[in-house]
Scaffold this motif. Sequence first.
Motif, PDB file in Angstrom:
ATOM      1  N   UNK A   1       0.710  -1.288   0.216  1.00 21.38           N
ATOM      2  CA  UNK A   1      -0.126  -0.174   0.245  1.00 21.38           C
ATOM      3  C   UNK A   1       0.907   1.233  -0.112  1.00 21.38           C
ATOM      4  N   UNK A   2       0.804   2.163  -1.186  1.00 23.78           N
ATOM      5  CA  UNK A   2       1.589   3.289  -0.890  1.00 23.78           C
ATOM      6  C   UNK A   2       1.222   3.910   0.535  1.00 23.78           C
ATOM      7  N   UNK A   3       2.313   4.451   1.144  1.00 20.63           N
ATOM      8  CA  UNK A   3       2.270   4.995   2.321  1.00 20.63           C
ATOM      9  C   UNK A   3       1.126   5.898   2.725  1.00 20.63           C
ATOM     10  N   UNK A   4       1.063   6.908   1.662  1.00 19.26           N
ATOM     11  CA  UNK A   4       0.136   7.851   1.925  1.00 19.26           C
ATOM     12  C   UNK A   4      -1.302   7.298   1.795  1.00 19.26           C
ATOM     13  N   UNK A   5      -1.536   6.331   1.048  1.00 24.45           N
ATOM     14  CA  UNK A   5      -2.951   5.889   0.824  1.00 24.45           C
ATOM     15  C   UNK A   5      -3.181   5.386   1.998  1.00 24.45           C
TER      16      UNK A   5
ATOM     17  N   UNK B   1      -4.008   8.143   4.554  1.00 24.76           N
ATOM     18  CA  UNK B   1      -5.544   8.899   4.333  1.00 24.76           C
ATOM     19  C   UNK B   1      -6.713   8.118   4.933  1.00 24.76           C
ATOM     20  N   UNK B   2      -6.611   6.589   4.434  1.00 26.79           N
ATOM     21  CA  UNK B   2      -7.679   5.785   4.967  1.00 26.79           C
ATOM     22  C   UNK B   2      -7.533   5.785   6.531  1.00 26.79           C
TER      23      UNK B   2
ATOM     24  N   UNK C   1       3.255   0.091   7.689  1.00 27.56           N
ATOM     25  CA  UNK C   1       4.033   0.127   6.174  1.00 27.56           C
ATOM     26  C   UNK C   1       5.457  -0.533   6.380  1.00 27.56           C
TER      27      UNK C   1
ATOM     28  N   UNK D   1       5.123  12.852   2.812  1.00 19.99           N
ATOM     29  CA  UNK D   1       3.827  12.660   2.243  1.00 19.99           C
ATOM     30  C   UNK D   1       2.852  12.631   3.229  1.00 19.99           C
TER      31      UNK D   1
ATOM     32  N   UNK E   1       1.973  15.564   5.086  1.00 20.11           N
ATOM     33  CA  UNK E   1       1.096  16.233   4.303  1.00 20.11           C
ATOM     34  C   UNK E   1      -0.393  15.852   4.610  1.00 20.11           C
ATOM     35  N   UNK E   2      -0.809  14.766   4.643  1.00 22.50           N
ATOM     36  CA  UNK E   2      -1.812  14.136   4.889  1.00 22.50           C
ATOM     37  C   UNK E   2      -2.376  14.634   6.050  1.00 22.50           C
TER      38      UNK E   2
ATOM     39  N   UNK F   1       4.119   5.141  -8.344  1.00 24.39           N
ATOM     40  CA  UNK F   1       4.346   5.443  -6.929  1.00 24.39           C
ATOM     41  C   UNK F   1       5.087   6.984  -6.765  1.00 24.39           C
TER      42      UNK F   1
ATOM     43  N   UNK G   1      -7.000  16.358  -0.906  1.00 21.86           N
ATOM     44  CA  UNK G   1      -6.451  16.789   0.431  1.00 21.86           C
ATOM     45  C   UNK G   1      -6.453  18.404   0.578  1.00 21.86           C
TER      46      UNK G   1
ATOM     47  N   UNK H   1     -11.119  14.883   2.969  1.00 23.21           N
ATOM     48  CA  UNK H   1     -11.058  13.771   4.035  1.00 23.21           C
ATOM     49  C   UNK H   1     -11.685  14.312   5.467  1.00 23.21           C
ATOM     50  N   UNK H   2     -11.511  15.717   5.698  1.00 22.16           N
ATOM     51  CA  UNK H   2     -11.892  16.216   6.988  1.00 22.16           C
ATOM     52  C   UNK H   2     -13.407  16.519   6.785  1.00 22.16           C
TER      53      UNK H   2
ATOM     54  N   UNK I   1     -11.748  10.904  -2.387  1.00 19.18           N
ATOM     55  CA  UNK I   1     -10.432  10.420  -2.121  1.00 19.18           C
ATOM     56  C   UNK I   1     -10.293   9.032  -1.976  1.00 19.18           C
TER      57      UNK I   1
ATOM     58  N   UNK J   1      -7.371   6.365  -4.104  1.00 19.84           N
ATOM     59  CA  UNK J   1      -6.494   5.794  -3.118  1.00 19.84           C
ATOM     60  C   UNK J   1      -6.706   4.241  -3.157  1.00 19.84           C
TER      61      UNK J   1
ATOM     62  N   UNK K   1      -3.539   1.763  -4.623  1.00 21.68           N
ATOM     63  CA  UNK K   1      -3.371   0.734  -4.214  1.00 21.68           C
ATOM     64  C   UNK K   1      -3.462  -0.625  -4.723  1.00 21.68           C
TER      65      UNK K   1
ATOM     66  N   UNK L   1       6.285  -0.988  -0.966  1.00 22.73           N
ATOM     67  CA  UNK L   1       6.059   0.616  -1.500  1.00 22.73           C
ATOM     68  C   UNK L   1       7.140   1.512  -1.099  1.00 22.73           C
TER      69      UNK L   1
END
Lengths: 336, 306
Positions: free
Chosen positions: A153-157, A160-161, A209, A273, A276-277, B206, B232, B237-238, B245, B249, B253, B296
Amino acid sequence: MALAKYLGRKLAWTIVVFFVALILNFLLPRLIPGNPVDAIVGQIAAGGGAGGEQLQKIHEHYMQEFGLDKPLWEQFLIYVGHVLRGNFGTSFGSYPASVNHLVGQALPWTIAIQLPAIIVGWVIGNVLGALAAFKGGWLDRGAFVGSLFFSSVPPFAFAIILLFVVAVKAGVLPVGGAYSFGLSPELSLTFFGDAITYFWLPFWSLVLVFIGGQAVGMRSMAVYELGTDYVNYNRGLGVRDGITVRYIFRNAMLPQFTGLGLAIAGLITGGLITELVFSYPGLGTLLFNAIGQNDYPVIQAITLLITVAVLLANFTVDVLTGFIDPRIRAAQSGER
Amino acid sequence: MSLRGLSPRFWVAAGIVAFVVLVGVLGPLILRTDPDTTVGGLYDKPQCCGKLLLGTDNEGQSVLINLVYGTRTSLIVGLIAGLIATAIGLFVGLVSGYRGGWIDDVLSAITNVGLAIPAIVVIILVSVSLPKRNIYTLAVVIGLTAWFWVARSVRAQSSSVREREHIDVAKLSGAGFWSILARDVLPYLLSYVVMAAVLQISSAILFESTLSLLGLGPGDATSLGTMLYWAIAWGSVRTGAWWAFVPPTLMLTLIVFGLLLLQSSLNEVFNPRLRRGRAARRRMVTQVTEPETVGAAGLLTGTEPR
C-alpha cells in the motif's frame, strides 16, 4: 587493520557522494530558463503588497545572496561556502524569514515521527518475518500476505484511509496538525500529553507500512536460510530448533541490516507525504508549501537535508556492519 | 514456464493488474467525456448510475470520469518510465558487467553514486526546474533517475555469466561483442529483467503520485495523484467526502499491490528456491540471492530485489 581501512573507504565514499549531491542541488534549479530571482520578484509584484522601491531592494538582496551576476563557478563556490557554514539563505516565499529558521521549526517534528517509526518498525518487522518463515503454516500465510499488503500500500494511501476511519469517522484521535489550538510548543507535561494524541496516527501509518516491508524481506531471507546445508545438518543431528533459529536469525539479519540503510530513503520520502496528509508541521508540509510558492531556497535546503540524512543513515549502517560482520574484520571485503 | 507452475498468487495478481488496465484503457473509451467538464456542484454525493456514480470533486467534476482518466495517466507514466529505466539499466549493466575494465569502473561508479542519492531528491529538483510539466516529461524524469538498481544487479549477473564456457565458444566461433551480449549473455538475465520491469513500473506509478501530492504533478492531465492532491487540499478527508479520495486511493493501492504481487509470484516461478518445501537447489549463476526489499517504501528508493 582491515576495519579501519573499511571505515576509511566508506567515509571517503560518503563525502564524494555528498559533493555530487551538492553539485546537483546547485545546478538543477539553475537550469531553469531565465533568472529565478526575476521570476520570484515578478510574482511578489503580481501579488501586490510590495512597492517598487521595496521590490528593488528584495531583488538586489537575492542577486547579491546568490551572486547571480557572477560566473557559474563562482556562484557554486558561494553556494558551497554558505552550505558548509550551515546558512541556507533567505526564503522566497516568506521573505525575509531565513530558511534556517523555517527548517529549524519543522525538523524536530519530522525527526520525532520518523526516528521512532524506523526503529520500532525494523525490530518488529524482522522478528515477525523470521517467525513466519520458521513456523510456516497459517502464521506464515497470514503474516506474509498481511505484510505484503501493508508494504505494497502506498504509505500515503494508508495514511489517508487511517485518517478518515480513525480520526474523522470514529473521532478517536484528532484530525490534523501537531498540537491543539492555543498551545505553543514547550517542554511541559500538558503539551506533551496533547501532542502525543496528534502523534499516533502519522506514527502508526508509517510503522505498519515499514513493518510490512521488513517482514517480507526477512521472511524470504529466512526461507532461503532454512534450505541451506547447515540447517539440514543440524536437523539430522537432532539439534534443538531454538538453537538453529538463532543461527538462521543471525545469518538472515545481516542483509536485513544492510537493507535498512537502503530502506531509509524510501521511508523518509513516504514520511514526508504522510505529514502532508495529517498536516503535521514537519519538513514534508514545509516542502509542500515551498513548492507551491516556488520557494527554491527552502526546497534546496530540504532536498539537501534528505540527502544528508540518507547518507548519514547509510554510513551509520556501514560502520555498524563493520563491527557486526566478522567477515569484514577478518578480511578486506566490501563491494565498493 | 508451464501454466501448471503458476501459483494462485500469480492468478490473483494477474487478475488485479488486468482489471486496472481495463479500467484505464476501456474506461476513457466508454465514458468519452472530458474529465474537466463540470457536471455538478462541490462534492455532490454519489448517486446511481451514470457520471455521478462516484459523486463530484471540489470543482464539480465527475470523480468517476477523473478516475478512469487518472488511471490511464498513471499507467502511461508508469509504463514509459519503467521501460526507460529498465532499458537503460539493462544496457549499462550488460556492458559494464561483460566488458569489465575501465568502462566497468566508470559505469559502476556512476551507478553507485546514483544509488546513494535518494531518487526523490533529484526528481523534485528537476521537476521544480522544469518550465512545463506534462505526463511525458514526468515519465522521462522518473525513468532517468530510476535505472541504477537495474544496472547494478544486471552488472552482477552478467559479470558472472562472462566466466562461463559457452562465452568462450561464442568468441572462438567469431561472434562479435554485441552479438555475444544479445545472444549469449542476455538470455540468462531475461527472467530477472522481466521482474525488474514490473517493479520499475509500479515504482514509477508511486513516484508520479508522490510528486503529484507534493504539487509537482503533470499540468496537462488528471492523474490519480493529482486527484488526491485536490482532495487533500480541499479538505475532503476532513469533511467526510469519501468519494473524492477513496476511489483514487484504492486504485493506486490496487495497481501497486497487483504489480508487486505479480513480481513476487514471478519470482517464485523463476526462482524455485523461494518456494517452500523444495529442497535447496544448486546455486545457479543467474540467481544471486540477497535480501528482497519489497514494498512500497522500497519502491520509493527505486530498490529492486538484487
